[in-house]
Design a protein around this motif. Structure first.
Motif, PDB file in Angstrom:
ATOM      1  N   GLU A 182       0.436   6.226 -10.578  1.00  0.00           N
ATOM      2  CA  GLU A 182       0.229   6.042 -12.014  1.00  0.00           C
ATOM      3  C   GLU A 182       0.546   4.623 -12.484  1.00  0.00           C
ATOM      4  O   GLU A 182       0.149   4.227 -13.570  1.00  0.00           O
ATOM      5  CB  GLU A 182       1.072   7.055 -12.799  1.00  0.00           C
ATOM      6  CG  GLU A 182       2.578   6.846 -12.696  1.00  0.00           C
ATOM      7  CD  GLU A 182       3.204   7.412 -11.432  1.00  0.00           C
ATOM      8  OE1 GLU A 182       4.397   7.136 -11.209  1.00  0.00           O
ATOM      9  OE2 GLU A 182       2.504   8.099 -10.666  1.00  0.00           O
ATOM     10  N   GLU A 183       1.253   3.837 -11.683  1.00  0.00           N
ATOM     11  CA  GLU A 183       1.636   2.480 -12.085  1.00  0.00           C
ATOM     12  C   GLU A 183       0.697   1.442 -11.478  1.00  0.00           C
ATOM     13  O   GLU A 183       0.129   1.645 -10.414  1.00  0.00           O
ATOM     14  CB  GLU A 183       3.071   2.187 -11.626  1.00  0.00           C
ATOM     15  CG  GLU A 183       4.107   3.020 -12.327  1.00  0.00           C
ATOM     16  CD  GLU A 183       5.508   2.589 -11.951  1.00  0.00           C
ATOM     17  OE1 GLU A 183       5.767   1.377 -11.965  1.00  0.00           O
ATOM     18  OE2 GLU A 183       6.319   3.469 -11.630  1.00  0.00           O
ATOM     19  N   ARG A 184       0.570   0.315 -12.175  1.00  0.00           N
ATOM     20  CA  ARG A 184      -0.217  -0.806 -11.660  1.00  0.00           C
ATOM     21  C   ARG A 184       0.718  -1.763 -10.920  1.00  0.00           C
ATOM     22  O   ARG A 184       1.854  -1.980 -11.324  1.00  0.00           O
ATOM     23  CB  ARG A 184      -0.903  -1.547 -12.800  1.00  0.00           C
ATOM     24  CG  ARG A 184      -1.980  -0.716 -13.466  1.00  0.00           C
ATOM     25  CD  ARG A 184      -2.685  -1.491 -14.547  1.00  0.00           C
ATOM     26  NE  ARG A 184      -3.198  -2.736 -13.992  1.00  0.00           N
ATOM     27  CZ  ARG A 184      -3.368  -3.843 -14.715  1.00  0.00           C
ATOM     28  NH1 ARG A 184      -3.089  -3.848 -15.997  1.00  0.00           N
ATOM     29  NH2 ARG A 184      -3.839  -4.930 -14.161  1.00  0.00           N
ATOM     30  N   ILE A 185       0.201  -2.366  -9.867  1.00  0.00           N
ATOM     31  CA  ILE A 185       1.006  -3.298  -9.066  1.00  0.00           C
ATOM     32  C   ILE A 185       1.377  -4.531  -9.885  1.00  0.00           C
ATOM     33  O   ILE A 185       2.488  -5.045  -9.798  1.00  0.00           O
ATOM     34  CB  ILE A 185       0.236  -3.695  -7.796  1.00  0.00           C
ATOM     35  CG1 ILE A 185       0.081  -2.480  -6.885  1.00  0.00           C
ATOM     36  CG2 ILE A 185       0.942  -4.815  -7.048  1.00  0.00           C
ATOM     37  CD1 ILE A 185      -0.787  -2.723  -5.681  1.00  0.00           C
ATOM     38  N   GLU A 186       0.457  -5.001 -10.720  1.00  0.00           N
ATOM     39  CA  GLU A 186       0.696  -6.216 -11.504  1.00  0.00           C
ATOM     40  C   GLU A 186       1.815  -6.038 -12.523  1.00  0.00           C
ATOM     41  O   GLU A 186       2.531  -6.975 -12.858  1.00  0.00           O
ATOM     42  CB  GLU A 186      -0.581  -6.641 -12.239  1.00  0.00           C
ATOM     43  CG  GLU A 186      -1.715  -7.047 -11.330  1.00  0.00           C
ATOM     44  CD  GLU A 186      -2.509  -5.857 -10.802  1.00  0.00           C
ATOM     45  OE1 GLU A 186      -2.408  -4.750 -11.382  1.00  0.00           O
ATOM     46  OE2 GLU A 186      -3.212  -6.037  -9.795  1.00  0.00           O
ATOM     47  N   ASP A 187       1.983  -4.807 -13.038  1.00  0.00           N
ATOM     48  CA  ASP A 187       2.992  -4.554 -14.066  1.00  0.00           C
ATOM     49  C   ASP A 187       4.345  -4.142 -13.494  1.00  0.00           C
ATOM     50  O   ASP A 187       5.316  -4.017 -14.220  1.00  0.00           O
ATOM     51  CB  ASP A 187       2.505  -3.448 -15.007  1.00  0.00           C
ATOM     52  CG  ASP A 187       1.215  -3.825 -15.706  1.00  0.00           C
ATOM     53  OD1 ASP A 187       0.961  -5.047 -15.844  1.00  0.00           O
ATOM     54  OD2 ASP A 187       0.460  -2.914 -16.104  1.00  0.00           O
TER      55      ASP A 187
ATOM     56  N   ALA B 140       0.830  -1.210   0.000  1.00  0.00           N
ATOM     57  CA  ALA B 140       0.000   0.000   0.000  1.00  0.00           C
ATOM     58  C   ALA B 140       0.862   1.257   0.000  1.00  0.00           C
ATOM     59  O   ALA B 140       0.524   2.250  -0.661  1.00  0.00           O
ATOM     60  CB  ALA B 140      -0.927  -0.012   1.205  1.00  0.00           C
ATOM     61  N   ASN B 141       1.984   1.229   0.719  1.00  0.00           N
ATOM     62  CA  ASN B 141       2.911   2.365   0.708  1.00  0.00           C
ATOM     63  C   ASN B 141       3.489   2.581  -0.676  1.00  0.00           C
ATOM     64  O   ASN B 141       3.630   3.719  -1.140  1.00  0.00           O
ATOM     65  CB  ASN B 141       4.043   2.145   1.714  1.00  0.00           C
ATOM     66  CG  ASN B 141       3.569   2.190   3.137  1.00  0.00           C
ATOM     67  OD1 ASN B 141       2.476   2.664   3.429  1.00  0.00           O
ATOM     68  ND2 ASN B 141       4.392   1.662   4.037  1.00  0.00           N
ATOM     69  N   TRP B 142       3.840   1.494  -1.363  1.00  0.00           N
ATOM     70  CA  TRP B 142       4.371   1.596  -2.722  1.00  0.00           C
ATOM     71  C   TRP B 142       3.318   2.180  -3.657  1.00  0.00           C
ATOM     72  O   TRP B 142       3.624   3.035  -4.487  1.00  0.00           O
ATOM     73  CB  TRP B 142       4.824   0.218  -3.220  1.00  0.00           C
ATOM     74  CG  TRP B 142       5.457   0.288  -4.556  1.00  0.00           C
ATOM     75  CD1 TRP B 142       6.774   0.501  -4.834  1.00  0.00           C
ATOM     76  CD2 TRP B 142       4.797   0.166  -5.822  1.00  0.00           C
ATOM     77  NE1 TRP B 142       6.966   0.518  -6.186  1.00  0.00           N
ATOM     78  CE2 TRP B 142       5.776   0.315  -6.812  1.00  0.00           C
ATOM     79  CE3 TRP B 142       3.488  -0.054  -6.205  1.00  0.00           C
ATOM     80  CZ2 TRP B 142       5.477   0.262  -8.171  1.00  0.00           C
ATOM     81  CZ3 TRP B 142       3.186  -0.113  -7.557  1.00  0.00           C
ATOM     82  CH2 TRP B 142       4.171   0.041  -8.523  1.00  0.00           C
ATOM     83  N   GLN B 143       2.079   1.720  -3.510  1.00  0.00           N
ATOM     84  CA  GLN B 143       0.995   2.213  -4.361  1.00  0.00           C
ATOM     85  C   GLN B 143       0.741   3.695  -4.108  1.00  0.00           C
ATOM     86  O   GLN B 143       0.418   4.440  -5.031  1.00  0.00           O
ATOM     87  CB  GLN B 143      -0.282   1.400  -4.095  1.00  0.00           C
ATOM     88  CG  GLN B 143      -1.429   1.743  -5.012  1.00  0.00           C
ATOM     89  CD  GLN B 143      -1.135   1.390  -6.455  1.00  0.00           C
ATOM     90  OE1 GLN B 143      -0.525   0.370  -6.741  1.00  0.00           O
ATOM     91  NE2 GLN B 143      -1.546   2.240  -7.358  1.00  0.00           N
ATOM     92  N   GLN B 144       0.899   4.141  -2.874  1.00  0.00           N
ATOM     93  CA  GLN B 144       0.697   5.553  -2.532  1.00  0.00           C
ATOM     94  C   GLN B 144       1.723   6.440  -3.223  1.00  0.00           C
ATOM     95  O   GLN B 144       1.397   7.540  -3.666  1.00  0.00           O
ATOM     96  CB  GLN B 144       0.800   5.716  -1.011  1.00  0.00           C
ATOM     97  CG  GLN B 144       0.362   7.058  -0.507  1.00  0.00           C
ATOM     98  CD  GLN B 144      -1.137   7.235  -0.581  1.00  0.00           C
ATOM     99  OE1 GLN B 144      -1.877   6.274  -0.562  1.00  0.00           O
ATOM    100  NE2 GLN B 144      -1.573   8.472  -0.667  1.00  0.00           N
ATOM    101  N   HIS B 145       2.961   5.965  -3.345  1.00  0.00           N
ATOM    102  CA  HIS B 145       4.019   6.749  -3.983  1.00  0.00           C
ATOM    103  C   HIS B 145       3.983   6.644  -5.502  1.00  0.00           C
ATOM    104  O   HIS B 145       4.511   7.514  -6.190  1.00  0.00           O
ATOM    105  CB  HIS B 145       5.393   6.305  -3.482  1.00  0.00           C
ATOM    106  CG  HIS B 145       5.637   6.627  -2.044  1.00  0.00           C
ATOM    107  ND1 HIS B 145       5.655   7.907  -1.563  1.00  0.00           N
ATOM    108  CD2 HIS B 145       5.848   5.829  -0.982  1.00  0.00           C
ATOM    109  CE1 HIS B 145       5.881   7.890  -0.269  1.00  0.00           C
ATOM    110  NE2 HIS B 145       6.003   6.631   0.121  1.00  0.00           N
TER     111      HIS B 145
END
Length: 137
Positions: free
Chosen positions: A64-69, A56-61
């Motif tokens: 614009e990017e998707r976690i799957e990619d 979740a921290n990575w997604q917050q920063h």
């Protein structure tokens, strides 16, 4: 881009928690989540929750990017000793034995893995992205 999550004062001995940390060190995030979900050790569910927090921290920063990619993996995980609660347990003949209730701190870092240009995976991705260019050659 790197993301960090920390878990402090977990009431488990560091030795037991290191067994689980060694299990997932260097693995891809999806593979690590699968391993932790079915691990019987009590520390596995705490590290799974910590991994989801780092995600979740990575997604917050990186909105614009998707976690799957992103090709995320656990770049670093370590377990340090926390505080010790010292208790006394009654023993024979009026003595007392000291009981040490240990705790630990866990730090987890996830990062994106960049494939090298000469690697097999990069060559496979390069050939499958543009099949028309290969057919013309």
């Amino acid at each position: 881009m790197e993301a960090v999550a920390k878990l402090r004062n977990v009431p488990t001995s560091p030795r037991k928690m290191r067994l689980v940390a060694d299990l997932v060190r260097g693995k891809k995030v999806t593979q690590a989540l699968g391993l932790l979900r079915f691990e019987a050790n009590i520390g596995a569910e705490k590290i799974e929750k910590l991994l989801l927090s780092a995600l979740a921290n990575w997604q917050q920063h990186n909105e614009e990017e998707r976690i799957e990619d992103a090709n995320l993996y656990i770049s670093e995980i370590f377990v340090d000793e926390g505080r010790q609660l010292k208790r006394l347990r009654p023993a024979p003949q009026g003595r007392g034995h000291r009981i040490r209730k240990r705790s630990n701190h866990v730090t987890l870092k996830i990062d994106t893995k960049v494939e090298k240009l000469g690697s097999k995976h990069a060559k496979q991705v390069g050939t499958t992205e543009n099949p028309k260019a290969d057919a013309k050659s």
